[in-house]
Design an enzyme around this catalytic site. Structure first.
Site, mmCIF file in Angstrom:
data_model
loop_
_atom_site.group_PDB
_atom_site.id
_atom_site.type_symbol
_atom_site.label_atom_id
_atom_site.label_comp_id
_atom_site.label_asym_id
_atom_site.label_seq_id
_atom_site.Cartn_x
_atom_site.Cartn_y
_atom_site.Cartn_z
ATOM 1 N N ASP A 1 0.880 -1.172 0.000
ATOM 2 C CA ASP A 1 0.000 0.000 0.000
ATOM 3 C C ASP A 1 0.917 1.221 0.000
ATOM 4 O OD1 ASP A 1 -2.341 1.606 0.191
ATOM 5 O OD2 ASP A 1 -2.077 1.769 2.344
ATOM 6 N N SER A 2 0.286 2.390 -0.121
ATOM 7 C CA SER A 2 1.086 3.619 -0.081
ATOM 8 C C SER A 2 1.592 3.914 1.333
ATOM 9 C CB SER A 2 0.226 4.790 -0.555
ATOM 10 O OG SER A 2 -0.925 4.883 0.265
ATOM 11 N N CYS B 1 -4.413 -1.554 -1.851
ATOM 12 C CA CYS B 1 -4.565 -0.135 -2.140
ATOM 13 C C CYS B 1 -5.612 0.023 -3.236
ATOM 14 C CB CYS B 1 -3.229 0.446 -2.604
ATOM 15 S SG CYS B 1 -3.329 2.190 -3.026
ATOM 16 N N GLU C 1 -2.362 8.867 8.330
ATOM 17 C CA GLU C 1 -0.895 8.756 8.390
ATOM 18 C C GLU C 1 -0.333 9.614 9.531
ATOM 19 O OE1 GLU C 1 1.337 6.873 6.550
ATOM 20 O OE2 GLU C 1 -0.370 5.873 5.606
ATOM 21 N N CYS D 1 -11.044 2.663 0.397
ATOM 22 C CA CYS D 1 -9.630 2.985 0.618
ATOM 23 C C CYS D 1 -9.235 2.237 1.890
ATOM 24 C CB CYS D 1 -9.452 4.493 0.819
ATOM 25 S SG CYS D 1 -7.783 4.944 1.363
ATOM 26 N N HIS E 1 -7.137 2.821 4.040
ATOM 27 C CA HIS E 1 -6.869 3.662 5.221
ATOM 28 C C HIS E 1 -8.140 3.945 6.037
ATOM 29 C CE1 HIS E 1 -2.994 4.627 3.339
ATOM 30 N NE2 HIS E 1 -2.640 5.279 4.430
HETATM 31 N N1 DGL Z 1 -4.811 2.947 1.087
HETATM 32 C C1 DGL Z 1 -4.830 3.553 -0.225
HETATM 33 C C2 DGL Z 1 -6.114 3.178 -0.930
HETATM 34 O O1 DGL Z 1 -6.695 2.146 -0.587
HETATM 35 C C3 DGL Z 1 -4.544 5.019 -0.049
HETATM 36 C C4 DGL Z 1 -4.027 5.653 -1.279
HETATM 37 C C5 DGL Z 1 -3.316 6.968 -1.054
HETATM 38 O O2 DGL Z 1 -2.141 6.917 -0.681
HETATM 39 O O3 DGL Z 1 -3.895 8.016 -1.341
HETATM 40 O O4 DGL Z 1 -6.576 3.834 -1.822
#
Ligand code: DGL
Length: 269
Positions: free
Chosen positions: A10-11, A73, A152, A186, A188
């Site tokens: 993931d990011s 992600c 984050e 998402c 997150h």
């Molecule tokens: N967890 C990522 C997702 O599911 C986040 C992406 C981001 O870094 O903007 O989209």
């Protein structure tokens, strides 16, 4: 039997919502997790940049000799999953089709909300996935670009005033439409679940894209006889592209276990 680890990326922290579920379902599996924390968020970037980052993430995991890649992600899955499947010769799991299916099975009034990053919402990937199931759904979408940075930053607890305000602002319209099912598009966003569910109310079912997909990954690896048959608990390695300090702290809190020294900082460029 395949004793190699499962690769997950993931990011940033968001993919851990999926790792948590994978550990619960497949306790013997080794997992290699990559969080591209040096370049988070992905969701406000162009398709070209997201695709480039995603390929670098996947290439790193392939170097770790993983048996499958879980793209934890939604943003990457919305715009670059076909490129990944074409470029890498390992099974790749995406996180959009399953939550769309679960939402379709959950809704009673056929009004479904989708929230995600700007790139995910712009791509229309969820809308298409739902349209493939039925054309009768009313779909309401909203991009929530501040949610990923809030998570984050560790500003996601139930009483955080900024997160509460952002939630009210982003979800107001969707709520007014009277949806009964909301896809957290998402990985997150489950970290904001207390705030989101309080705002939406108990009649709206929330669908966690990562957790729902983790069950599919577990079932599929089992069917393909690709699971690690060791009886001991699997080892989890964490790689990040920025300092490990903040990540380790927040990851330990979220996973409810101290990840201590197991995170390593790497460079993908
Ligand atoms: N967890 C990522 C997702 O599911 C986040 C992406 C981001 O870094 O903007 O989209």
């Amino acid at each position: 039997m395949d004793n190699r680890p499962i690769g997950v990326f993931d990011s940033g922290l968001g993919g851990l919502t999926m790792v948590k579920k994978l550990i619960e379902l497949l306790p013997s599996e080794d997992i290699v997790y990559l969080g591209d924390t040096g370049r988070v968020p992905y969701g406000s970037r162009s398709v070209e940049t997201i695709t480039k980052y995603a390929k670098q993430d996947a290439a790193f995991l392939v170097e770790q000799d993983i048996k499958a890649i879980v793209v934890a992600c939604n943003t990457v899955c919305s715009v670059a999953v076909n490129e990944l499947t074409a470029a890498f010769d390992v099974p790749i799991y995406e996180v959009i089709k399953t939550p769309a299916k679960v939402a379709a099975q959950t809704t009673k009034n056929r009004k479904i909300g989708i929230i995600g990053t700007s790139a995910t919402i712009r791509s229309g990937a969820y809308k298409s996935a739902l349209a493939e199931i039925s054309t009768e759904f009313e779909v309401y979408m909203e991009a929530c670009p501040l949610f990923v940075p809030l998570v984050e930053e560790g500003w996601a607890d139930a009483e955080n005033e900024v997160a509460i305000k952002a939630t009210e602002r982003y979800l107001r319209n969707i709520k007014q439409e009277g949806i009964d099912t909301l896809i957290l598009g998402c990985t997150h966003y489950p970290l904001l679940i207390d705030i989101i569910s309080r705002f939406m109310g108990e009649n709206v079912k929330l669908i966690d894209s990562g957790a729902e997909t983790a069950s599919v990954v577990a079932r599929d690896l089992h069917q393909k006889k690709m699971l690690n048959e060791a009886k001991s608990n699997g080892k989890i390695k964490y790689f990040v592209t920025d300092s490990i300090t903040g990540f380790s702290e927040r990851a330990s809190l979220f996973l409810c276990s101290d990840i201590g020294e197991s995170a390593t900082q790497i460079s993908l460029e």
